[in-house]
Each structure stands twice: as C-alpha cells, then as structure tokens.
Design an enzyme around this catalytic site. Structure first.
Site, short mmCIF file in Angstrom:
data_model
loop_
_atom_site.label_atom_id
_atom_site.label_comp_id
_atom_site.label_asym_id
_atom_site.label_seq_id
_atom_site.Cartn_x
_atom_site.Cartn_y
_atom_site.Cartn_z
N TYR A 153 13.15 -65.57 -25.58
CA TYR A 153 14.48 -64.96 -25.40
C TYR A 153 15.04 -64.52 -26.75
O TYR A 153 15.62 -63.45 -26.87
CB TYR A 153 15.44 -65.95 -24.73
N PHE A 208 23.30 -32.64 -25.87
CA PHE A 208 22.43 -33.23 -24.87
C PHE A 208 23.33 -33.95 -23.87
O PHE A 208 24.34 -34.53 -24.26
CB PHE A 208 21.36 -34.15 -25.45
N THR A 209 22.93 -33.89 -22.61
CA THR A 209 23.80 -34.38 -21.52
C THR A 209 24.34 -35.79 -21.78
O THR A 209 25.55 -36.02 -21.68
CB THR A 209 23.01 -34.37 -20.19
N ASP A 263 20.35 -37.65 -33.63
CA ASP A 263 19.64 -37.99 -32.40
C ASP A 263 18.17 -37.74 -32.74
O ASP A 263 17.71 -36.60 -32.77
CB ASP A 263 20.10 -37.11 -31.24
N LYS A 317 10.21 -40.55 -25.77
CA LYS A 317 9.67 -39.23 -26.12
C LYS A 317 8.67 -39.40 -27.28
O LYS A 317 7.57 -39.87 -27.08
CB LYS A 317 10.80 -38.27 -26.48
N ARG A 357 18.11 -26.41 -16.25
CA ARG A 357 18.90 -26.63 -17.46
C ARG A 357 19.82 -25.42 -17.61
O ARG A 357 19.58 -24.51 -18.38
CB ARG A 357 18.02 -26.79 -18.70
N PHE A 375 23.69 -33.09 -12.29
CA PHE A 375 22.39 -32.48 -12.00
C PHE A 375 21.39 -33.47 -11.41
O PHE A 375 20.48 -33.08 -10.70
CB PHE A 375 21.79 -31.86 -13.28
#
Ligand code: F0G
Length: 477
Positions: free
Chosen positions: A86, A138-139, A229, A272, A396, A463
């Site tokens: 943990y 970015f969303t 980001d 990614k 998009r 979306f």
C-alpha cells in the site's frame, strides 16, 4: 520553411521490434468486417456516436491512441515485478527515477491517468476569475480549468486552425496574443500558461524550440509559470529533431529533456507516449505545488506512492518511459502515421497537413462541403466511415467543442475533423493500406452522406455520450 515540409519525400522506416504475441479478433469482429447490415444496426443503436459502439462491433479501431498501445516483453516482465504494498512500493521509486532522468522534474505525484493530474493541478493553481492561456485546447485540460473557475483563452497561432497550412510548427504560441491577454487581465490573473506538446486538436502538431524559448522569456518576465501537457512530448521532440535547424544532431531524449527544462511542471497521460494501458502523473519543480498535490492526491486517487495505480502499472510506465525516447521507436511510430497520411494525400482526400504525430485527421469541411456545421459534418463522417467499413474514428469538431459555459451556446470551431488515431505498435502497414482504401471509397461516395441532428447530450464532455439521428432519415442515401 513551410515548403520544405510539404516537399519531404515519404520513405518507410521499419519498426524496431518484431511481433511475438498477437491479439486474435473475435468472430463478431470478423462478422462486422464482412456484414454491412450488422454495422448499420450497430451504429444506429449507438446513436451514430462511435464512442458508444462495443469493441466487438469494431473491425479496425482508430478511436484513440490512448491506452491502446502494445506493451513490450520488457514491460510485461516488469508487470510481474509489481510490488503491491500500500505504501512505498518499489515500483513508485522506479517511476520516480524514470521521471527524473527523462523529464528532469524533481517531484512526482502519480495518478491513474492524465485528467486526474489535470484536476489536481487546476484546483491548486487556479482561483475563480483567472484566465488560462492555452495553445488550442484539449477537452479534459479545458474542462478542469473551467471547473476550477478559470476562463480558457486560446493563444495558438492562426495557422493551427487552418487544416491546409503547411506550417511546420502549428503548436506554436502566438506571443502577441499572449502579451495582449497579459495586458488585458494582468499577470496576477494568469496562474499559468498551459502548453500542450504536439497539439492533439490541431492535428498532432508540434511547437518549436525557438517558440518555446521565446515563450519562456515572456512568461519569466511576468512571473507566469509554464505548465506543460507532456502527454505526447516525444512526438513533439521528434518533429523538432527533424524540422528545426540546430537540433538535427540531438537525440529525441535530449530534446524532450530540453523542452521540459523550459517549463515548471507537467501533467502526463502515460497512456500515449509512455506506452501503457493505464497511468499518468503530475511532476514539477516547485516544492509548494508538490506538497499541495501530494496532499490532494490522497483524497482523490490514493496514497501518494501509488496515486490510483497498481505497483505493476507503475513499473510498466517506468519501463515505457525509457522505451518511448528511443529515436528509432519514435521515428517508426510517426512514420506509420505518415504512411497512412501519404496514401490519402496521394488520392487527394482532404486531410490536415502536415500529417501529425499520432493520427491522421480527415477534414470534414472539405470532405462533406454540402453538410452545414449545425448538422455535425465530422460526426456524420465518422459514423459513415464505420458504416461503410467497420473502422472506428472519432469526431473532433463542434460536438467535441461543446458549449460555452457562460452563454450555453454551442462553440463553432474552425476545425471540423475526424481523427484516425494510430495505437503505438498495434497495427501493421497492411492495416493502414486497408484503412486508406476504405476512406478513398468513402470519398468517392461522399455526396451520399447526410448530416445529423443531436438528440441527447451531457453537460460536460458531451462527445462521449451524445446521441444523434440522420437529419434526412438515412446516413448514406
Ligand atoms: N492531454 C492530452 C493532450 C490528451 O490527448 C489526453 C487524452 C489527456 C490530456 C487526458 O489524459 O485520457 O489519461 O485522462 N486523450 C485521449 C485521446 C482521451 O483520445 O486523445 P487521460
């Protein structure tokens, strides 16, 4: 410089791996590939939203490059070494070491994925009434800025919104737009500059090192931190290596590190670049931000040495971080995306240029000029592509753009795109040939595709779950 990108000749770069394990497609998936009627039933049931299809109903899945990467034997071996304690898992320390060595930030807070890191960062840094400048959006980053009470402001260069511009660095920040914002609201109302590497919504487009260093100087002058980001950092670094004078001889690893060195912190979706199926983190150099983020991650994610991840997931991400910066890996990955783009460009199918790092984007405005924006041309195109071929892409455009939180009006972005994102190490060039053939066929019958009406939407990130109906009764007449 624009012309030189346009004139580059395409050459195959083979990938630096061979395939040892494959994932078999189900019988349902093979049936879908062969049976248009089944696809028609499936897309109708999904409300013409490719997000609502089941995986069994999809033949080739280009919905996203997020979490869909094939891990290496080395990463799978690391999964067996998961230390599921943990507190204080060994794998956390391996991840911390990888982040320090490759990205160069001092402090790490792991999270289950990117948006969790964005949530924590936004809640700590933003005060209601602030403005956050972004190179496009970015969303999830934008929604977390807005939820924390900030106004999202676009300071990307105009070319980023032009799918036909061959500008080699469409991810650049327009420093004049940023200066104007600083003058207008004052630097104390700007908690940070939000800078995305290889801007997803612009088509997977990089910023240049030159632009970043100028941005750093401007932000330092006004004491505004830059929060990166870094979800697709290495793809941006690779484009700098290939396109920017003075960086040709540096490795992707060096360039990625250099980018981070001009910023104050980062949020990353490990799903990614970092070649894992789940994972993310926030990293920074500021002790105060780190201490606050560490306190907050315990409330929303889990203890600060696992942040919602299993030990094995942290190990896979740590190993993925070393693999992602290998020059040959990034070159072959981007090259596969460019291969698909090249086939479509040759057939004169309208796509965003230059071809981006993670995806090929169909330009729905030019593909379907007969469908007005209010009838969601990108949504219609993604649904039609599925209907005609079993390939899944993603809208998009206006649907992803959502509504302005202040006025409730639908935002009308200039870009109306369908993204075909290529998972890393998952598909072969034969798959890309198949995809290109299907799109070229669809392009030939484009006049038969009709627009959509939206019949259901959610308040945020609509979306994902919105539902539609063909405006003229049938999607392809
Ligand atoms: N930033 C960028 C640039 C992204 O593309 C994503 C996710 C996130 C942050 C959020 O990360 O999904 O781990 O919470 N993009 C996915 C995509 C969903 O399909 O482009 P996450």
């Amino acid at each position: 410089m624009n012309e030189s990108v346009k004139q580059e000749r395409f050459q195959i770069i083979p990938p630096p791996y061979r395939i040892k394990v494959v994932e078999l497609l189900s019988k349902e998936q093979m049936d879908i590939a062969d049976n248009r009627q089944k696809r028609e039933e499936a897309i109708k049931k999904a409300g013409y939203n490719t997000f609502l299809l089941k995986e069994d109903q999809v033949y080739i899945d280009l919905l996203t490059d997020s979490g869909t990467n094939a891990m290496s034997d080395n990463q799978w071996a690391g999964m067996m070494l998961g230390d599921e304690a943990y507190a204080g898992s060994k794998n956390f320390y391996n991840l911390e070491k990888a982040v320090r060595e490759i990205y160069g930030y001092k402090y790490l807070v792991p999270t289950h994925q990117g948006r969790a890191a964005e949530h924590i960062m936004s809640q700590i840094l933003i005060k209601p009434g602030d403005s956050v400048p972004n190179n496009m959006y970015f969303t999830t980053r934008r929604v977390h800025q807005e939820l924390a009470g900030a106004t999202w402001v676009d300071v990307s260069i105009d070319e980023a919104h032009d799918p036909q511009s061959w500008h080699p660095f469409k991810g650049n920040v327009d420093l004049e737009k940023l200066e104007a914002l600083i003058q207008e609201v004052g630097p104390e109302k700007i908690p940070y500059m939000s800078l995305e590497a290889n801007v997803n919504m612009a088509g997977g487009q990089p910023f240049s090192m030159e632009n970043l260093t100028a941005l750093r100087a401007l932000c330092s002058k006004h004491e505004i931190p830059i929060m990166l980001d870094g979800t697709r950092l290495v793809e941006n670094a690779y484009f700098i290596q290939r396109r920017e004078t003075g960086h040709e001889k540096k490795s992707v690893r060096q360039i990625a590190r250099e980018i981070c060195s001009y910023t104050d912190g980062v949020t990353v979706s490990g799903k990614k670049d970092a070649l894992v199926n789940i994972g993310g983190f926030l990293a920074c150099n500021d002790k105060k931000l780190f201490v606050e983020a560490r306190a907050m991650v315990v409330v929303f994610e889990g203890l600060h040495t696992y942040g919602g991840l299993a030990g094995r997931d942290m190990e896979a991400m740590a190993r993925g971080i070393y693999e992602m910066v290998q020059d040959r890996h990034v070159a072959a990955r981007v090259n596969q995306v460019e291969y698909l783009g090249h086939l479509l460009l040759q057939a004169r199918v309208p796509v965003v240029v230059p071809i981006g790092g993670h995806a090929v984007f169909l330009d729905a405005r030019r593909f379907l000029p007969h469908i007005p924006q209010e009838r969601y041309p990108s949504q219609a195109l993604s649904a039609a592509l599925y209907l005609e071929s079993g390939i899944r892409g993603m809208e998009r455009g206006m649907v992803s753009s959502g509504r302005d939180p202040a006025t409730g009006e639908e935002r009308k972005p200039r870009l109306e795109l369908v993204r075909l994102a290529i998972p890393r190490r998952g598909y072969t060039h034969t798959d890309m040939d198949f995809v290109a053939q299907a799109i070229i066929r669809l392009y030939r019958m484009r006049k038969r595709i009709s627009g959509l009406k939206m019949v259901y939407e959610t308040e945020r990130l609509r979306f994902f779950q919105a539902r539609f109906r063909p405006a003229g009764g049938r999607l392809t007449g």
